[in-house]
Design a protein around this motif. Sequence first.
Motif, PDB file in Angstrom:
ATOM      1  N   ILE A  23       0.841  -1.204   0.000  1.00 36.98           N
ATOM      2  CA  ILE A  23       0.000   0.000   0.000  1.00 36.98           C
ATOM      3  C   ILE A  23       0.874   1.251   0.000  1.00 36.98           C
ATOM      4  O   ILE A  23       0.574   2.241  -0.685  1.00 36.98           O
ATOM      5  CB  ILE A  23      -0.958  -0.012   1.207  1.00 36.98           C
ATOM      6  CG1 ILE A  23      -1.979  -1.147   1.059  1.00 36.98           C
ATOM      7  CG2 ILE A  23      -1.697   1.324   1.323  1.00 36.98           C
ATOM      8  CD1 ILE A  23      -2.878  -1.340   2.261  1.00 36.98           C
ATOM      9  N   LEU A  24       1.967   1.216   0.768  1.00 41.60           N
ATOM     10  CA  LEU A  24       2.893   2.350   0.792  1.00 41.60           C
ATOM     11  C   LEU A  24       3.495   2.581  -0.596  1.00 41.60           C
ATOM     12  O   LEU A  24       3.609   3.729  -1.057  1.00 41.60           O
ATOM     13  CB  LEU A  24       4.002   2.086   1.817  1.00 41.60           C
ATOM     14  CG  LEU A  24       5.035   3.200   2.014  1.00 41.60           C
ATOM     15  CD1 LEU A  24       4.361   4.495   2.443  1.00 41.60           C
ATOM     16  CD2 LEU A  24       6.082   2.778   3.033  1.00 41.60           C
ATOM     17  N   ILE A  25       3.846   1.498  -1.268  1.00 39.26           N
ATOM     18  CA  ILE A  25       4.355   1.599  -2.640  1.00 39.26           C
ATOM     19  C   ILE A  25       3.276   2.164  -3.560  1.00 39.26           C
ATOM     20  O   ILE A  25       3.550   3.001  -4.435  1.00 39.26           O
ATOM     21  CB  ILE A  25       4.841   0.219  -3.138  1.00 39.26           C
ATOM     22  CG1 ILE A  25       6.095  -0.217  -2.363  1.00 39.26           C
ATOM     23  CG2 ILE A  25       5.136   0.251  -4.642  1.00 39.26           C
ATOM     24  CD1 ILE A  25       6.507  -1.654  -2.606  1.00 39.26           C
ATOM     25  N   GLY A  26       2.021   1.714  -3.357  1.00 33.67           N
ATOM     26  CA  GLY A  26       0.899   2.248  -4.133  1.00 33.67           C
ATOM     27  C   GLY A  26       0.755   3.743  -3.938  1.00 33.67           C
ATOM     28  O   GLY A  26       0.472   4.488  -4.892  1.00 33.67           O
ATOM     29  N   LEU A  27       0.955   4.206  -2.692  1.00 29.97           N
ATOM     30  CA  LEU A  27       0.903   5.635  -2.397  1.00 29.97           C
ATOM     31  C   LEU A  27       1.959   6.390  -3.196  1.00 29.97           C
ATOM     32  O   LEU A  27       1.664   7.415  -3.824  1.00 29.97           O
ATOM     33  CB  LEU A  27       1.127   5.860  -0.896  1.00 29.97           C
ATOM     34  CG  LEU A  27       1.392   7.304  -0.455  1.00 29.97           C
ATOM     35  CD1 LEU A  27       0.142   8.148  -0.594  1.00 29.97           C
ATOM     36  CD2 LEU A  27       1.890   7.361   0.977  1.00 29.97           C
ATOM     37  N   VAL A  28       3.179   5.868  -3.194  1.00 27.44           N
ATOM     38  CA  VAL A  28       4.287   6.539  -3.893  1.00 27.44           C
ATOM     39  C   VAL A  28       4.027   6.585  -5.395  1.00 27.44           C
ATOM     40  O   VAL A  28       4.174   7.633  -6.035  1.00 27.44           O
ATOM     41  CB  VAL A  28       5.624   5.825  -3.597  1.00 27.44           C
ATOM     42  CG1 VAL A  28       6.740   6.414  -4.443  1.00 27.44           C
ATOM     43  CG2 VAL A  28       5.962   5.935  -2.113  1.00 27.44           C
ATOM     44  N   ILE A  29       3.625   5.439  -5.964  1.00 32.81           N
ATOM     45  CA  ILE A  29       3.345   5.381  -7.400  1.00 32.81           C
ATOM     46  C   ILE A  29       2.223   6.338  -7.778  1.00 32.81           C
ATOM     47  O   ILE A  29       2.323   7.105  -8.744  1.00 32.81           O
ATOM     48  CB  ILE A  29       2.991   3.946  -7.836  1.00 32.81           C
ATOM     49  CG1 ILE A  29       4.215   3.033  -7.694  1.00 32.81           C
ATOM     50  CG2 ILE A  29       2.471   3.924  -9.278  1.00 32.81           C
ATOM     51  CD1 ILE A  29       3.918   1.567  -7.931  1.00 32.81           C
ATOM     52  N   GLY A  30       1.144   6.309  -6.991  1.00 32.81           N
ATOM     53  CA  GLY A  30       0.012   7.197  -7.260  1.00 32.81           C
ATOM     54  C   GLY A  30       0.393   8.657  -7.163  1.00 32.81           C
ATOM     55  O   GLY A  30      -0.029   9.480  -7.987  1.00 32.81           O
ATOM     56  N   ALA A  31       1.228   8.993  -6.143  1.00 35.62           N
ATOM     57  CA  ALA A  31       1.653  10.385  -5.968  1.00 35.62           C
ATOM     58  C   ALA A  31       2.505  10.854  -7.146  1.00 35.62           C
ATOM     59  O   ALA A  31       2.309  11.963  -7.662  1.00 35.62           O
ATOM     60  CB  ALA A  31       2.431  10.523  -4.660  1.00 35.62           C
TER      61      ALA A  31
END
Length: 436
Positions: A23-31
């Motif tokens: 989820i943290l990786i998803g946050l970074v990618i999305g940002a």
Amino acid sequence: MAKNEKKKGIFRAYLDFNVLYKILIGLVIGAVVGVILASSGVTALPAWISMFGTIFTRLLKMIIIPIIVGSLIVGAASISPANIGKVGIRVVIIYLITSACGVIIGLLMGVIFKPNAGLAAAEALAADAAGKVADVSVWKTIYEIVPTSVLSSLVNETVLQVIFFALIFGICLSFLKISEDKRLSDIANTTFKIFDCLSEVMMIIVRGVMQYAPIGVAVLIAEVFAKNGAKVAGALVIVTVACFLGYLIHIVVVYGGLLKIYKLPFKAFFKEARTPFMTASVTRSSNGTLPTTMQAAENLGVEKEVYAFSLPLGATINMDGTAIYQGVCATFLMWSAMGRGLTIGEMALITVLATLASIGTAGVPGAGAIMLAMVMQGIGYPIAEGTNLAGAYAMILGIDAILDMGRTALNVGGDLGCTCAVAKKMGLIKADSVLK
């Protein structure tokens, strides 16, 4: 054949990788994607991509009520009246009091720091203030806890009423389970197994939803950053600081106060509590840390009859760190999505909701994030698709792995502290204990 095996290997690797890190990786990618889109003048994702974020928010809404019903009934029914006695009553009361203190500290941190990602449109503030604030009062909150129709509460997703009924149902079921009438005990145990099955099924569904969460979070975060730019990232730093400061205050004020009231040596307690604290921080699971916490209680000289009951119970119903997290993050969601802080009535309602809901919160990684969605629905702000609230919630999910480390350590520390306090009060401390 080799190609299929490779695909299976990639899928298995994805499932085995820690979900909160995903989820943290998803946050970074999305940002990153969102910032790129914003710099290109694009403020909205195509509908077919945005759909993946919508699916995630709908999945969250789908699981809330079944989780409450299953987990709270099982949690309440598991506290056997035959075993609880004076020790159990004291443990439960202290657990609930410290959890309520945690919510209050979290809300106080929210009031002081005012974490705000600035997602709300200016015109939303006046409309929301006029439509919502006047409707919330403490007295109305209290009497509306009692439902007039259980089915209506379930259908309308009136969270506090569902919690109230589930707790009453579970407590009464616990009495029937130990009935001397074999017919009653048999049907009660069968009923318990049905709800236990519901609870376990929902945990499987939750794990499935959390496996999908990185995709949903990436899409929702991309939408937030595309619309608002990179400036919203600073709000997450403020949320993290507010949560960890709240955790520290709780340790010093609440746990320190508890130890002082029951005349327990602070230094000796924390010397043994260090290992459960660190284990909980790494595993982010109260249940997974249980063997270590029990060993610490044994080393402190607590009688087994106390800690063998209170620590497993605490891993289920005592969520001080999660309570602080609820207070800070609910404040962040309101400021970010609605452009205002929480009213006194909403704060009171969150305190009640978070304290009672802690009884059914699973002691597993990421459970607090699901509880946050439930608390927001309980105060009348469900995580709905296409809303600023959904975007702000996705931001919280993105840093949940970091927040979860602190809150789980605090949860476990609270279990041990409350256990030692009750053991000292009841005189169930070994003669050679360092707590004497």
